[in-house]
Write a protein that holds these residues in place. Structure first.
Motif, PDB file in Angstrom:
ATOM      1  N   LEU A 135       0.850  -1.183   0.000  1.00  0.00           N
ATOM      2  CA  LEU A 135       0.000   0.000   0.000  1.00  0.00           C
ATOM      3  C   LEU A 135       0.891   1.240   0.000  1.00  0.00           C
ATOM      4  O   LEU A 135       1.654   1.460   0.948  1.00  0.00           O
ATOM      5  N   THR A 136       0.832   2.041  -1.058  1.00  0.00           N
ATOM      6  CA  THR A 136       1.660   3.244  -1.159  1.00  0.00           C
ATOM      7  C   THR A 136       0.788   4.493  -1.160  1.00  0.00           C
ATOM      8  O   THR A 136      -0.372   4.461  -1.593  1.00  0.00           O
ATOM      9  N   ALA A 137       1.357   5.595  -0.680  1.00  0.00           N
ATOM     10  CA  ALA A 137       0.608   6.861  -0.592  1.00  0.00           C
ATOM     11  C   ALA A 137       0.225   7.367  -1.978  1.00  0.00           C
ATOM     12  O   ALA A 137      -0.897   7.841  -2.181  1.00  0.00           O
ATOM     13  N   ASN A 138       1.154   7.261  -2.947  1.00  0.00           N
ATOM     14  CA  ASN A 138       0.863   7.774  -4.290  1.00  0.00           C
ATOM     15  C   ASN A 138      -0.323   7.058  -4.923  1.00  0.00           C
ATOM     16  O   ASN A 138      -1.222   7.693  -5.489  1.00  0.00           O
ATOM     17  N   LEU A 139      -0.321   5.710  -4.848  1.00  0.00           N
ATOM     18  CA  LEU A 139      -1.409   4.938  -5.462  1.00  0.00           C
ATOM     19  C   LEU A 139      -2.720   5.183  -4.713  1.00  0.00           C
ATOM     20  O   LEU A 139      -3.780   5.335  -5.337  1.00  0.00           O
ATOM     21  N   ALA A 140      -2.668   5.238  -3.385  1.00  0.00           N
ATOM     22  CA  ALA A 140      -3.885   5.491  -2.600  1.00  0.00           C
ATOM     23  C   ALA A 140      -4.472   6.855  -2.924  1.00  0.00           C
ATOM     24  O   ALA A 140      -5.694   7.010  -3.051  1.00  0.00           O
ATOM     25  N   ASP A 141      -3.611   7.877  -3.078  1.00  0.00           N
ATOM     26  CA  ASP A 141      -4.084   9.219  -3.423  1.00  0.00           C
ATOM     27  C   ASP A 141      -4.712   9.252  -4.811  1.00  0.00           C
ATOM     28  O   ASP A 141      -5.724   9.921  -5.030  1.00  0.00           O
ATOM     29  N   ARG A 142      -4.087   8.538  -5.773  1.00  0.00           N
ATOM     30  CA  ARG A 142      -4.637   8.515  -7.140  1.00  0.00           C
ATOM     31  C   ARG A 142      -6.019   7.887  -7.151  1.00  0.00           C
ATOM     32  O   ARG A 142      -6.948   8.395  -7.789  1.00  0.00           O
ATOM     33  N   ILE A 143      -6.171   6.764  -6.442  1.00  0.00           N
ATOM     34  CA  ILE A 143      -7.470   6.085  -6.403  1.00  0.00           C
ATOM     35  C   ILE A 143      -8.506   6.940  -5.680  1.00  0.00           C
ATOM     36  O   ILE A 143      -9.637   7.103  -6.165  1.00  0.00           O
ATOM     37  N   ALA A 144      -8.138   7.510  -4.535  1.00  0.00           N
ATOM     38  CA  ALA A 144      -9.077   8.331  -3.763  1.00  0.00           C
ATOM     39  C   ALA A 144      -9.535   9.540  -4.563  1.00  0.00           C
ATOM     40  O   ALA A 144     -10.730   9.874  -4.594  1.00  0.00           O
ATOM     41  N   ASN A 145      -8.594  10.218  -5.233  1.00  0.00           N
ATOM     42  CA  ASN A 145      -8.957  11.380  -6.042  1.00  0.00           C
ATOM     43  C   ASN A 145      -9.855  10.991  -7.205  1.00  0.00           C
ATOM     44  O   ASN A 145     -10.822  11.698  -7.518  1.00  0.00           O
ATOM     45  N   ASP A 146      -9.554   9.864  -7.841  1.00  0.00           N
ATOM     46  CA  ASP A 146     -10.365   9.393  -8.962  1.00  0.00           C
ATOM     47  C   ASP A 146     -11.795   9.112  -8.504  1.00  0.00           C
ATOM     48  O   ASP A 146     -12.765   9.533  -9.134  1.00  0.00           O
ATOM     49  N   TRP A 147     -11.939   8.418  -7.386  1.00  0.00           N
ATOM     50  CA  TRP A 147     -13.272   8.066  -6.892  1.00  0.00           C
ATOM     51  C   TRP A 147     -14.065   9.311  -6.492  1.00  0.00           C
ATOM     52  O   TRP A 147     -15.239   9.433  -6.819  1.00  0.00           O
ATOM     53  N   LEU A 148     -13.424  10.240  -5.786  1.00  0.00           N
ATOM     54  CA  LEU A 148     -14.138  11.444  -5.367  1.00  0.00           C
ATOM     55  C   LEU A 148     -14.559  12.284  -6.565  1.00  0.00           C
ATOM     56  O   LEU A 148     -15.644  12.875  -6.582  1.00  0.00           O
ATOM     57  N   GLN A 149     -13.699  12.349  -7.585  1.00  0.00           N
ATOM     58  CA  GLN A 149     -14.048  13.099  -8.790  1.00  0.00           C
ATOM     59  C   GLN A 149     -15.182  12.434  -9.562  1.00  0.00           C
ATOM     60  O   GLN A 149     -15.938  13.102 -10.266  1.00  0.00           O
ATOM     61  N   GLN A 150     -15.304  11.116  -9.411  1.00  0.00           N
ATOM     62  CA  GLN A 150     -16.396  10.391 -10.056  1.00  0.00           C
ATOM     63  C   GLN A 150     -17.653  10.365  -9.190  1.00  0.00           C
ATOM     64  O   GLN A 150     -18.672   9.812  -9.584  1.00  0.00           O
ATOM     65  N   GLY A 151     -17.588  10.975  -7.996  1.00  0.00           N
ATOM     66  CA  GLY A 151     -18.744  11.003  -7.105  1.00  0.00           C
ATOM     67  C   GLY A 151     -18.952   9.706  -6.343  1.00  0.00           C
ATOM     68  O   GLY A 151     -20.046   9.428  -5.856  1.00  0.00           O
ATOM     69  N   ILE A 152     -17.897   8.903  -6.222  1.00  0.00           N
ATOM     70  CA  ILE A 152     -17.999   7.621  -5.510  1.00  0.00           C
ATOM     71  C   ILE A 152     -17.702   7.845  -4.043  1.00  0.00           C
ATOM     72  O   ILE A 152     -16.595   8.230  -3.671  1.00  0.00           O
ATOM     73  N   THR A 153     -18.699   7.590  -3.192  1.00  0.00           N
ATOM     74  CA  THR A 153     -18.545   7.866  -1.757  1.00  0.00           C
ATOM     75  C   THR A 153     -18.879   6.673  -0.871  1.00  0.00           C
ATOM     76  O   THR A 153     -18.755   6.768   0.346  1.00  0.00           O
ATOM     77  N   THR A 154     -19.303   5.553  -1.459  1.00  0.00           N
ATOM     78  CA  THR A 154     -19.650   4.368  -0.673  1.00  0.00           C
ATOM     79  C   THR A 154     -18.937   3.146  -1.247  1.00  0.00           C
ATOM     80  O   THR A 154     -18.588   3.122  -2.439  1.00  0.00           O
ATOM     81  N   PRO A 155     -18.720   2.097  -0.434  1.00  0.00           N
ATOM     82  CA  PRO A 155     -18.084   0.874  -0.919  1.00  0.00           C
ATOM     83  C   PRO A 155     -18.855   0.233  -2.081  1.00  0.00           C
ATOM     84  O   PRO A 155     -18.243  -0.288  -3.019  1.00  0.00           O
ATOM     85  N   ALA A 156     -20.201   0.241  -2.026  1.00  0.00           N
ATOM     86  CA  ALA A 156     -21.000  -0.375  -3.089  1.00  0.00           C
ATOM     87  C   ALA A 156     -20.732   0.305  -4.425  1.00  0.00           C
ATOM     88  O   ALA A 156     -20.578  -0.354  -5.462  1.00  0.00           O
ATOM     89  N   GLU A 157     -20.659   1.640  -4.412  1.00  0.00           N
ATOM     90  CA  GLU A 157     -20.371   2.377  -5.650  1.00  0.00           C
ATOM     91  C   GLU A 157     -18.954   2.094  -6.127  1.00  0.00           C
ATOM     92  O   GLU A 157     -18.706   1.992  -7.339  1.00  0.00           O
ATOM     93  N   ALA A 158     -18.027   1.932  -5.178  1.00  0.00           N
ATOM     94  CA  ALA A 158     -16.639   1.643  -5.551  1.00  0.00           C
ATOM     95  C   ALA A 158     -16.522   0.272  -6.210  1.00  0.00           C
ATOM     96  O   ALA A 158     -15.809   0.110  -7.215  1.00  0.00           O
ATOM     97  N   ILE A 159     -17.232  -0.725  -5.669  1.00  0.00           N
ATOM     98  CA  ILE A 159     -17.190  -2.073  -6.261  1.00  0.00           C
ATOM     99  C   ILE A 159     -17.762  -2.048  -7.670  1.00  0.00           C
ATOM    100  O   ILE A 159     -17.195  -2.637  -8.602  1.00  0.00           O
ATOM    101  N   ALA A 160     -18.900  -1.355  -7.838  1.00  0.00           N
ATOM    102  CA  ALA A 160     -19.505  -1.253  -9.168  1.00  0.00           C
ATOM    103  C   ALA A 160     -18.562  -0.564 -10.142  1.00  0.00           C
ATOM    104  O   ALA A 160     -18.438  -0.961 -11.309  1.00  0.00           O
TER     105      ALA A 160
END
Length: 446
Positions: free
Chosen positions: A364-389
């Motif tokens: 688990l690296t900070a760079n990869l975690a930040d990229r994923i978190a930013n991508d999800w928030l920009q896509q409006g993903i805020t719950t685990p169910a939306e993330a899995i989909a």
């Protein structure tokens, strides 16, 4: 209110006022409708009548003032009263051992246009005198205007220390002569000098005192003055914020400032509260794709949702590492702490980020975690169910792109079987011209 019928009445102007071009503009456009052109002329005349050490012979009389302004004595006092009522002149009645009763005029400085319009009695009177149209024109005339292109332009102004060299001692604690001069020359609180691009004014004495309480010597602060100023200016920190951040980098008993460590600490901690507010706002927003759901919930999806919703992020990290093999590193735990404490993400969403990271990498690296978190928030993903989909959607898209059959290109060639059949039936009768045509077509097809 005072009036005199004696043109031999002595008068004296008690102070000196400099009248600038801007003052004249305010006088002639804003005050003139109230005091008249005679009032403006009388005010200018009085500003030129100051005498620092008057003797009895230096006092002038109202007759001389009448002669200068070309006003009757009655009109002179009427004009003077208008100047008094609008705050431009104050009148006092004094006495002189030789001359007896003396009029003393104190001339007031012409106010700015802003002060005039904020004095509602003057502003209301002006409106009555000139009317709505002229009043609005005057308001626009004194409304500050700036070039539109300045809004998006980048400032490249040189700072004071970019051009001049001043000893650190003088920059932090001004010499005695400078302080004495500041005490003698009155300060105009309405104006302020901005040196170059100095956006943040640093109270160096306060900064030195703050560090002194932690046994950091003044000389140590002076030594790093330039670096401290650069950091405070760039990040717009207060003196207290800079000291608090610097203390994080210091070990017990240390009396030195590690500017490299301080720079890293400021960079790491700068804007944390702002980031938290941004993340909180995004987590409360409606997803961009309101229809994003798991269309077919598999048993593994259900197990994943249950795990990320019920486990503490550190426990979930250890559980995933135990399944994959290996061990949990200190940096991995720091990543989780940062996502939760500094970014304000929810534990279930952090668990999904951890899960997604291990889909791509073994740690688990900070760079990869930040990229994923930013991508999800920009896509409006805020719950685990939306993330899995979303993960399923992206995986299917990659598969379709990977397995897409390449488009075949067929090269047009000569069908020699046709020519063979033609040759068999027409071999005996084929002319030279027909043979040449066949070879010409062959060349074209190739």
């Amino acid at each position: 209110m005072f009036e005199s019928a004696d043109p031999k009445q002595p008068f004296y102007v008690a102070n000196q006022i400099a009248v600038s071009e801007e003052n004249i503009k305010v006088l002639t456009t804003l005050f003139e409708p109230l005091v008249g052109i005679q009032g403006v002329g009388l005010y200018i005349t009085l500003t030129n009548e100051f005498d620092e050490v008057p003797f009895a012979k230096d006092y002038k009389t109202l007759y001389q003032l009448q002669d200068q302004t070309n006003l009757k004595l009655e009109d002179l006092f009427s004009t003077l009263h208008h100047l008094e009522a609008t705050g431009l002149v104050k009148t006092f009645l004094g006495s002189n051992p030789v001359l007896g009763e003396v009029l003393i005029f104190e001339v007031e400085k012409v106010p700015s246009a802003g002060e005039f319009f904020h004095t509602f009695l003057l502003s209301s009177l002006l409106l009555e005198r000139v009317g709505n149209v002229a009043f609005n024109r005057l308001v626009k005339k004194f409304t500050p205007r700036t070039f539109v292109g300045l809004k998006d332009a980048k400032e490249v102004t040189s700072g004071f220390f970019d051009v001049f060299h001043l000893s650190a001692e003088s920059a932090i604690d001004a010499p005695v002569e400078v302080k004495e001069a500041a005490g003698e020359v009155p300060k105009d609180n309405k104006s302020k000098i901005k040196l170059g691009n100095e956006t943040v004014k640093i109270d160096w004495n306060f900064l030195v005192d703050l560090f002194a309480s932690y046994h950091i010597d003044k000389g140590e602060v002076l030594k790093h003055q330039v670096e401290i100023k650069q950091i405070i200016d760039f990040y717009h920190l207060t003196e207290q914020e800079f000291v608090d951040t610097a203390l994080i980098t210091m070990s017990a008993g240390s009396e030195k400032l590690n500017m490299y460590a301080i720079q890293n600490a400021v960079n790491e901690n700068f804007g944390l509260n702002r980031n938290k507010k941004m993340v909180k706002k995004q987590l409360q927003q409606v997803p961009k794709d309101a229809n994003r759901t798991i269309k077919k919930l598999s048993q593994s999806d259900a197990d994943l949702l249950k795990a990320v919703d019920s486990k503490v992020p550190t426990d979930y990290l250890y559980e995933l590492k135990e399944k994959k093999g290996g061990y949990v590193t200190a940096n991995e735990k720091k990543v989780i702490f940062r996502l939760q404490d500094q970014m304000g993400l929810t534990p279930p969403l952090i668990n999904m980020i951890v899960y997604a990271c291990f889909e791509y990498d073994t740690v688990l690296t900070a760079n990869l975690a930040d990229r994923i978190a930013n991508d999800w928030l920009q896509q409006g993903i805020t719950t685990p169910a939306e993330a899995i989909a979303y993960l399923k959607e992206r995986k299917n898209t990659r598969k379709r792109q990977y397995y897409r059959a390449p488009k075949k290109t067929v090269r047009k060639t000569t069908d020699w079987s046709k020519y063979e059949k033609q040759n068999q039936t027409k071999r005996k009768t084929m002319s030279t011209e027909e043979r040449n045509r066949i070879f010409r077509e062959f060349g074209k097809n190739e």
